[in-house]
Motif scaffolding. Sequence first.
Motif, PDB file in Angstrom:
ATOM      1  N   GLU A 176       0.832  -1.361   0.047  1.00 22.19           N
ATOM      2  CA  GLU A 176       0.029  -0.122   0.030  1.00 22.19           C
ATOM      3  C   GLU A 176       0.882   1.423  -0.141  1.00 22.19           C
ATOM      4  O   GLU A 176       0.720   2.132  -0.582  1.00 22.19           O
ATOM      5  CB  GLU A 176      -0.879  -0.006   1.303  1.00 22.19           C
ATOM      6  N   LEU A 177       1.904   1.270   1.029  1.00 25.39           N
ATOM      7  CA  LEU A 177       2.888   2.300   1.089  1.00 25.39           C
ATOM      8  C   LEU A 177       3.562   2.562  -0.478  1.00 25.39           C
ATOM      9  O   LEU A 177       3.633   3.767  -0.938  1.00 25.39           O
ATOM     10  CB  LEU A 177       3.847   2.477   2.218  1.00 25.39           C
ATOM     11  N   LEU A 178       4.123   1.659  -0.807  1.00 26.02           N
ATOM     12  CA  LEU A 178       4.888   1.445  -2.216  1.00 26.02           C
ATOM     13  C   LEU A 178       3.949   2.146  -3.343  1.00 26.02           C
ATOM     14  O   LEU A 178       4.448   2.921  -4.194  1.00 26.02           O
ATOM     15  CB  LEU A 178       5.237   0.043  -2.353  1.00 26.02           C
ATOM     16  N   ILE A 179       2.714   1.643  -3.444  1.00 26.82           N
ATOM     17  CA  ILE A 179       1.547   2.242  -4.478  1.00 26.82           C
ATOM     18  C   ILE A 179       1.438   3.605  -4.336  1.00 26.82           C
ATOM     19  O   ILE A 179       1.586   4.571  -5.366  1.00 26.82           O
ATOM     20  CB  ILE A 179       0.494   1.318  -4.538  1.00 26.82           C
ATOM     21  N   ASP A 180       1.102   4.119  -2.945  1.00 28.92           N
ATOM     22  CA  ASP A 180       1.148   5.371  -2.779  1.00 28.92           C
ATOM     23  C   ASP A 180       2.311   6.351  -3.261  1.00 28.92           C
ATOM     24  O   ASP A 180       2.204   7.333  -3.890  1.00 28.92           O
ATOM     25  CB  ASP A 180       0.767   5.688  -1.371  1.00 28.92           C
ATOM     26  N   MET A 181       3.455   5.898  -2.842  1.00 32.80           N
ATOM     27  CA  MET A 181       4.674   6.513  -3.541  1.00 32.80           C
ATOM     28  C   MET A 181       5.065   6.521  -4.735  1.00 32.80           C
ATOM     29  O   MET A 181       5.478   7.418  -5.311  1.00 32.80           O
ATOM     30  CB  MET A 181       6.015   5.967  -2.719  1.00 32.80           C
ATOM     31  N   ALA A 182       4.546   5.338  -5.516  1.00 31.67           N
ATOM     32  CA  ALA A 182       4.715   5.320  -6.836  1.00 31.67           C
ATOM     33  C   ALA A 182       3.769   6.596  -7.499  1.00 31.67           C
ATOM     34  O   ALA A 182       4.110   7.321  -8.629  1.00 31.67           O
ATOM     35  CB  ALA A 182       4.330   4.042  -7.419  1.00 31.67           C
ATOM     36  N   ARG A 183       2.532   6.593  -6.881  1.00 32.43           N
ATOM     37  CA  ARG A 183       1.750   7.772  -7.465  1.00 32.43           C
ATOM     38  C   ARG A 183       2.419   9.239  -7.073  1.00 32.43           C
ATOM     39  O   ARG A 183       2.268  10.067  -8.004  1.00 32.43           O
ATOM     40  CB  ARG A 183       0.370   7.817  -6.739  1.00 32.43           C
ATOM     41  N   ALA A 191       5.482  17.112 -13.363  1.00 30.44           N
ATOM     42  CA  ALA A 191       5.420  18.594 -12.983  1.00 30.44           C
ATOM     43  C   ALA A 191       6.010  19.664 -14.222  1.00 30.44           C
ATOM     44  O   ALA A 191       6.960  19.218 -14.812  1.00 30.44           O
ATOM     45  CB  ALA A 191       6.074  18.813 -11.912  1.00 30.44           C
ATOM     46  N   PRO A 192       5.458  20.649 -14.456  1.00 27.92           N
ATOM     47  CA  PRO A 192       5.783  21.419 -15.619  1.00 27.92           C
ATOM     48  C   PRO A 192       7.206  22.129 -15.166  1.00 27.92           C
ATOM     49  O   PRO A 192       7.405  22.457 -14.111  1.00 27.92           O
ATOM     50  CB  PRO A 192       4.905  22.615 -15.634  1.00 27.92           C
ATOM     51  N   GLY A 193       8.096  22.194 -16.165  1.00 30.34           N
ATOM     52  CA  GLY A 193       9.317  22.852 -16.244  1.00 30.34           C
ATOM     53  C   GLY A 193      10.524  21.933 -15.695  1.00 30.34           C
ATOM     54  O   GLY A 193      11.441  22.585 -15.313  1.00 30.34           O
ATOM     55  N   LEU A 194      10.053  20.688 -15.456  1.00 32.04           N
ATOM     56  CA  LEU A 194      11.031  19.890 -15.148  1.00 32.04           C
ATOM     57  C   LEU A 194      12.450  19.510 -16.366  1.00 32.04           C
ATOM     58  O   LEU A 194      11.877  19.856 -17.455  1.00 32.04           O
ATOM     59  CB  LEU A 194      10.673  18.460 -14.619  1.00 32.04           C
ATOM     60  N   LYS A 195      13.514  19.411 -16.005  1.00 33.82           N
ATOM     61  CA  LYS A 195      14.479  19.186 -16.732  1.00 33.82           C
ATOM     62  C   LYS A 195      14.459  17.577 -17.150  1.00 33.82           C
ATOM     63  O   LYS A 195      13.792  16.781 -16.448  1.00 33.82           O
ATOM     64  CB  LYS A 195      15.976  19.197 -16.307  1.00 33.82           C
ATOM     65  N   ASP A 196      14.887  17.091 -18.336  1.00 34.09           N
ATOM     66  CA  ASP A 196      14.488  15.906 -18.723  1.00 34.09           C
ATOM     67  C   ASP A 196      15.133  14.828 -17.594  1.00 34.09           C
ATOM     68  O   ASP A 196      14.589  13.752 -17.426  1.00 34.09           O
ATOM     69  CB  ASP A 196      15.264  15.451 -20.036  1.00 34.09           C
ATOM     70  N   PHE A 197      16.207  14.907 -17.151  1.00 37.08           N
ATOM     71  CA  PHE A 197      16.884  13.986 -16.342  1.00 37.08           C
ATOM     72  C   PHE A 197      15.921  13.814 -15.145  1.00 37.08           C
ATOM     73  O   PHE A 197      15.846  12.948 -14.001  1.00 37.08           O
ATOM     74  CB  PHE A 197      18.512  14.357 -15.656  1.00 37.08           C
ATOM     75  N   GLU A 198      15.523  15.047 -14.480  1.00 39.70           N
ATOM     76  CA  GLU A 198      14.440  15.061 -13.340  1.00 39.70           C
ATOM     77  C   GLU A 198      13.343  14.357 -13.322  1.00 39.70           C
ATOM     78  O   GLU A 198      13.053  13.448 -12.715  1.00 39.70           O
ATOM     79  CB  GLU A 198      14.330  16.612 -12.993  1.00 39.70           C
ATOM     80  N   ALA A 199      12.788  14.711 -14.603  1.00 37.51           N
ATOM     81  CA  ALA A 199      11.415  13.830 -14.946  1.00 37.51           C
ATOM     82  C   ALA A 199      12.017  12.557 -15.024  1.00 37.51           C
ATOM     83  O   ALA A 199      11.171  11.267 -14.313  1.00 37.51           O
ATOM     84  CB  ALA A 199      10.809  14.237 -16.173  1.00 37.51           C
ATOM     85  N   ALA A 200      13.060  12.047 -15.381  1.00 38.20           N
ATOM     86  CA  ALA A 200      13.401  10.173 -15.730  1.00 38.20           C
ATOM     87  C   ALA A 200      13.786   9.900 -14.411  1.00 38.20           C
ATOM     88  O   ALA A 200      13.177   8.856 -14.161  1.00 38.20           O
ATOM     89  CB  ALA A 200      14.577  10.431 -16.680  1.00 38.20           C
ATOM     90  N   ASN A 201      14.241  10.447 -13.494  1.00 33.90           N
ATOM     91  CA  ASN A 201      14.711  10.183 -11.979  1.00 33.90           C
ATOM     92  C   ASN A 201      13.245   9.982 -11.319  1.00 33.90           C
ATOM     93  O   ASN A 201      13.160   8.919 -10.847  1.00 33.90           O
ATOM     94  CB  ASN A 201      15.514  11.216 -11.366  1.00 33.90           C
ATOM     95  N   TYR A 202      12.339  10.726 -11.659  1.00 36.13           N
ATOM     96  CA  TYR A 202      11.051  10.680 -10.910  1.00 36.13           C
ATOM     97  C   TYR A 202      10.390   9.335 -11.435  1.00 36.13           C
ATOM     98  O   TYR A 202       9.808   8.468 -10.656  1.00 36.13           O
ATOM     99  CB  TYR A 202      10.145  11.769 -11.064  1.00 36.13           C
ATOM    100  N   LYS A 203      10.499   9.022 -12.639  1.00 33.40           N
ATOM    101  CA  LYS A 203       9.636   7.893 -13.432  1.00 33.40           C
ATOM    102  C   LYS A 203      10.472   6.896 -12.861  1.00 33.40           C
ATOM    103  O   LYS A 203       9.778   5.674 -12.707  1.00 33.40           O
ATOM    104  CB  LYS A 203       9.668   8.094 -14.875  1.00 33.40           C
ATOM    105  N   LYS A 204      11.850   6.774 -12.769  1.00 37.95           N
ATOM    106  CA  LYS A 204      12.382   5.643 -12.304  1.00 37.95           C
ATOM    107  C   LYS A 204      12.040   5.202 -10.841  1.00 37.95           C
ATOM    108  O   LYS A 204      11.729   4.041 -10.557  1.00 37.95           O
ATOM    109  CB  LYS A 204      14.055   6.308 -12.384  1.00 37.95           C
ATOM    110  N   ARG A 205      11.899   6.015 -10.120  1.00 36.54           N
ATOM    111  CA  ARG A 205      11.475   5.882  -8.630  1.00 36.54           C
ATOM    112  C   ARG A 205      10.151   5.374  -8.598  1.00 36.54           C
ATOM    113  O   ARG A 205       9.705   4.260  -7.890  1.00 36.54           O
ATOM    114  CB  ARG A 205      11.644   7.282  -7.820  1.00 36.54           C
TER     115      ARG A 205
END
Length: 219
Positions: A176-183, A191-205
Motif C-alpha cells: 500500500e505504501l509503495l503504491i502511494d509512493m509510486a503515485r 510537473a511542468p518545467g522539469l529538466k529531462d533528467f529530473e523527470a526521468a529520475n522521478y519516473k524511475k523511482r
Amino acid sequence: AQLAWIYQLRAIAELRAREMTNAQEQQQKALDMARLWVQNTGNGWDQRRALSDVLGFTGDFYASQKDDVQARAAYEEAVKLARELTAQDPTSEDGRNTANIQLIRLAGFEKARGTDKHLKLYQEALEIARQMVKADPLGQTKQVALALSLAPAGEHAQASKVGEELLAKSPHPDAELLIDMARVFAQCSAAPGLKDFEAANYKKRALECLAKAGGQGYR
C-alpha cells in the motif's frame, strides 16, 4: 452500513473485472444504501462521512465511463459533504482525511477535463494535509496524505522529499505504501518545467516502487 460497503466492494471488484453493467448496478446499490443510512440516522456525522466516501467511488465509476455529468455531480456532492463535516468538527482526523481525499478526486477530474478549477482544489487539499501533519507529525498516513497533496499542487521537490523520507523510515514497506509512493513520484514526473533528467529520475523511482509492490503480490 455494512450493506453499503458490501455493495461498494462488489462494485470495485466488478469494475476491475470490466463487468460494467454489474459494476454500475452494485455502485448504485451502495449509494442508495449510504443515503438511506444517513436518512435513518438523522444526518449523523459518521453516516455523512460514509456517504461522502461512497459518492467519491461513484464519481470514479462514472469518470471511468466518461460520463462527466454524473461523475462531476458525485464528486461535487462528496466534496460538499466533506467540507460540511470538517466545518462541524474541525479537529476530526477522519473528517480531514475524507475532505483531503475528495478534494484530490475532484481536482484530478477537473484537471483531466482541462478546466482551471483544479488549482484551488489542490491547494485546499494541501492545506488540509498540512493541518493533519501538524496535529500528528509522526503519523505515516498523514505524511502520505501530505506527499500525495504536494505534488499535484506544484511542490514536486517537497513531495519527493517527504516520499523518500517515508520510504527511508520503512525498511520493508508494504504494498500500500509503495503504491502511494509510486503515485507521488509519477505525479512529480509530470510537473511542468522539469529538466529531462529530473523527470526521468522521478519516473524511475515510481517504477521501482511499482516493481516492489508487484513483488508482494500487488496487481
